[in-house]
Write an enzyme that holds these catalytic residues in place. Structure first.
Site, PDB file in Angstrom:
ATOM      1  N   SER A   1      -2.605   1.601  -4.657  1.00 29.65           N
ATOM      2  CA  SER A   1      -3.262   2.877  -4.209  1.00 29.65           C
ATOM      3  C   SER A   1      -4.566   2.958  -4.555  1.00 29.65           C
ATOM      4  CB  SER A   1      -2.394   3.850  -4.096  1.00 29.65           C
ATOM      5  OG  SER A   1      -2.953   5.036  -3.549  1.00 29.65           O
ATOM      6  N   ALA A   2      -5.539   3.148  -3.821  1.00 30.64           N
ATOM      7  CA  ALA A   2      -6.900   3.485  -4.283  1.00 30.64           C
ATOM      8  C   ALA A   2      -6.825   4.876  -4.270  1.00 30.64           C
ATOM      9  CB  ALA A   2      -7.874   2.973  -3.472  1.00 30.64           C
TER      10      ALA A   2
ATOM     11  N   SER B   1     -16.226  11.666  -7.437  1.00 34.05           N
ATOM     12  CA  SER B   1     -14.984  12.501  -7.256  1.00 34.05           C
ATOM     13  C   SER B   1     -14.324  12.767  -8.554  1.00 34.05           C
ATOM     14  CB  SER B   1     -14.096  11.444  -6.279  1.00 34.05           C
ATOM     15  OG  SER B   1     -12.676  12.020  -6.273  1.00 34.05           O
TER      16      SER B   1
ATOM     17  N   ASP C   1      -0.235   4.891   0.924  1.00 35.89           N
ATOM     18  CA  ASP C   1      -0.559   6.194   1.977  1.00 35.89           C
ATOM     19  C   ASP C   1      -0.353   5.338   3.411  1.00 35.89           C
ATOM     20  OD1 ASP C   1      -1.019   8.471   0.724  1.00 35.89           O
ATOM     21  OD2 ASP C   1      -2.890   7.662   0.276  1.00 35.89           O
TER      22      ASP C   1
ATOM     23  N   GLU D   1     -17.669   3.219   4.097  1.00 34.50           N
ATOM     24  CA  GLU D   1     -16.313   2.427   3.753  1.00 34.50           C
ATOM     25  C   GLU D   1     -15.853   1.670   4.850  1.00 34.50           C
ATOM     26  OE1 GLU D   1     -12.810   5.070   2.987  1.00 34.50           O
ATOM     27  OE2 GLU D   1     -11.778   3.389   1.755  1.00 34.50           O
TER      28      GLU D   1
ATOM     29  N   ASP E   1       0.848  -1.210  -0.192  1.00 37.10           N
ATOM     30  CA  ASP E   1      -0.106   0.021  -0.137  1.00 37.10           C
ATOM     31  C   ASP E   1       1.060   1.172  -0.056  1.00 37.10           C
ATOM     32  OD1 ASP E   1      -2.240   1.683   0.670  1.00 37.10           O
ATOM     33  OD2 ASP E   1      -1.505   1.610   2.847  1.00 37.10           O
TER      34      ASP E   1
HETATM   35  C1  M7G Z   1     -12.616   8.841  -3.730  1.00 40.23           C
HETATM   36  N1  M7G Z   1     -11.677   9.251  -2.679  1.00 40.23           N
HETATM   37  C2  M7G Z   1     -11.148   8.038  -2.043  1.00 40.23           C
HETATM   38  N2  M7G Z   1     -10.793   8.583  -0.995  1.00 40.23           N
HETATM   39  C3  M7G Z   1     -10.304   7.824   0.385  1.00 40.23           C
HETATM   40  O1  M7G Z   1      -8.814   7.455  -0.352  1.00 40.23           O
HETATM   41  C4  M7G Z   1      -8.598   6.341   0.368  1.00 40.23           C
HETATM   42  C5  M7G Z   1      -7.329   5.705  -0.547  1.00 40.23           C
HETATM   43  O2  M7G Z   1      -7.265   4.424  -0.386  1.00 40.23           O
HETATM   44  P1  M7G Z   1      -5.823   3.357  -0.091  1.00 40.23           P
HETATM   45  O3  M7G Z   1      -5.050   3.683  -1.351  1.00 40.23           O
HETATM   46  O4  M7G Z   1      -6.380   2.129   0.240  1.00 40.23           O
HETATM   47  O5  M7G Z   1      -5.188   4.389   0.738  1.00 40.23           O
HETATM   48  P2  M7G Z   1      -5.120   4.404   2.424  1.00 40.23           P
HETATM   49  O6  M7G Z   1      -3.528   4.131   2.353  1.00 40.23           O
HETATM   50  O7  M7G Z   1      -5.047   5.919   2.786  1.00 40.23           O
HETATM   51  O8  M7G Z   1      -6.161   3.425   2.964  1.00 40.23           O
HETATM   52  C6  M7G Z   1      -9.644   5.540   0.360  1.00 40.23           C
HETATM   53  O9  M7G Z   1      -9.784   4.595   1.561  1.00 40.23           O
HETATM   54  C7  M7G Z   1     -10.749   6.562   0.853  1.00 40.23           C
HETATM   55  O10 M7G Z   1     -11.018   6.581   2.173  1.00 40.23           O
HETATM   56  C8  M7G Z   1     -10.652   9.780  -0.780  1.00 40.23           C
HETATM   57  N3  M7G Z   1     -10.114  10.946  -0.194  1.00 40.23           N
HETATM   58  C9  M7G Z   1     -10.282  12.039  -0.641  1.00 40.23           C
HETATM   59  N4  M7G Z   1      -9.544  13.245   0.250  1.00 40.23           N
HETATM   60  N5  M7G Z   1     -10.943  12.448  -1.503  1.00 40.23           N
HETATM   61  C10 M7G Z   1     -11.611  11.680  -2.655  1.00 40.23           C
HETATM   62  O11 M7G Z   1     -12.166  11.966  -3.504  1.00 40.23           O
HETATM   63  C11 M7G Z   1     -11.512  10.047  -2.040  1.00 40.23           C
HETATM   64 MG    MG Z   2      -2.745   3.111   3.727  1.00 41.65          MG
END
Ligand code: M7G
Ligand code: MG
Length: 318
Positions: free
Chosen positions: A171-172, A124, A57, A103, A55
């Site tokens: 990464s999401a 988004s 973040d 979520e 992952d």
């Molecule tokens: C569509 N969207 C999703 N997220 C968040 O971004 C995270 C990205 O997911 P991840 O890549 O699994 O990251 P992580 O390490 O932070 O968990 C998701 O879990 C959502 O909570 C979002 N966060 C922001 N600030 N803006 C957005 O448009 C948005």
């Molecule tokens: Mg993370």
């Protein structure tokens, strides 16, 4: 389990109790014997059977910095850019407040959540449309956070490159921010692939995110099916998975069932409340560990045996 099980590293079977990085207080394992078995498999299999899935973040970036400064997420880096429309932040915040509780809702079934996540990422993407934007804005913000990677991240990516181990950063969030941070930290080596949501442009204006959409619940190797990276890694059945969220543990779903997967979880927030769940989910739980020392230790063991094998090979061919 194959016949590998009876084989042992040259110096004899490795014991977790002898691997000092794994005996420290903040390193927890529910089943040390399982971890030990997998490490021995990894060491015997060598670098050519390994792949890493991580992952981004708060897994590659730190959960806690020395100066207490907050590290933004990849979406956070984008949101800090100056040229976004006036209402952008307000509108994306509204979405966050609506969909984030869904979520992380412990009661709603995943199948139901998926629809909401698709809605969130779609809306988004719609907000991220129709205005001019330059990647240099992301690069400028990201440059402030290239030092917010876990200690020894540079060395870790160096190890992975030297050993030729394909490394997937999943990464999401927003891929443009992820790549920018990794590039500016000089770790975006050719063996590193970022699978994420990348900005799309049309006629010089932003046009949402490129397909396929990567959201919380499809962030796993099934979305790779059929692409080049899948072809590169599908025979690599020794996998290190690293994440800070419970869902990250599933990033290797989609790989053959016979694979050996070692899941490392970085736990920082609400340690007491989360410990049980993290111990159920990850093979190794690292509590407030802001370094890459544990994954590096595993790579060092694999590399040591690999070099012994190479030397033995050379001698036998003399
Ligand atoms: C569509 N969207 C999703 N997220 C968040 O971004 C995270 C990205 O997911 P991840 O890549 O699994 O990251 P992580 O390490 O932070 O968990 C998701 O879990 C959502 O909570 C979002 N966060 C922001 N600030 N803006 C957005 O448009 C948005
Ligand atoms: Mg993370």
């Amino acid at each position: 389990m194959g016949c590998d099980e009876k084989r042992e590293p040259a110096g004899g079977k490795l014991l977790v109790g002898d691997i000092s990085a794994l005996t420290r207080d903040h390193c927890r394992m529910r089943y040390p014997a399982k971890v030990e078995r997998i490490i021995n498999e990894f060491v015997m299999g060598g670098p050519e059977r390994m792949q890493v899935v991580s992952d981004f973040d708060y897994t590659i970036t730190k959960q806690r910095t020395e100066d207490g400064g907050a590290v933004p997420s990849s979406f956070g880096i984008f949101n800090a850019c100056k040229s976004l429309p006036e209402n952008f932040k307000e509108e994306t915040d509204k979405l966050y407040h609506k969909y984030r509780p869904i979520e992380i809702d412990p009661h709603m079934p995943i199948a139901e959540k998926v629809q909401y996540m698709i809605e969130w990422w779609t809306k988004s993407g719609e907000l991220t449309s129709g205005f001019p934007f330059d990647q240099s804005e992301i690069d400028q913000i990201a440059s402030k956070y290239k030092h917010a990677l876990r200690d020894r991240t540079h060395e870790f990516f160096g190890d992975l490159q030297r050993l030729g181990i394909p490394t997937l950063v999943f990464s999401a969030g927003l891929g443009n921010s992820v790549v920018s941070v990794l590039r500016q930290a000089n770790v975006m080596h050719p063996n590193v692939k970022v699978v994420s949501n990348f900005l799309q442009f049309k006629d010089g204006l932003l046009d949402g995110f490129q397909q396929p959409m990567i959201h919380t619940f499809n962030k796993n190797e099934t979305v790779l099916d059929g692409n080049d990276y899948y072809d590169l890694v599908h025979t690599r059945d020794h996998i290190i998975v690293m994440g800070d969220s419970i869902g990250d543990a599933d990033m290797a779903s989609g790989v053959p069932a016979s694979s050996h997967i070692l899941k490392i979880g970085f736990l920082f927030d609400h340690v007491e409340a989360n410990m049980e769940k993290y111990m159920d989910t990850f093979d190794i739980v690292l509590v407030d560990d802001q370094t890459m020392d544990v994954p590096r230790t595993l790579l060092a063991l694999i590399e040591k045996q690999h070099q012994l094998n190479l030397q033995a090979g050379k001698q036998s061919s003399l």
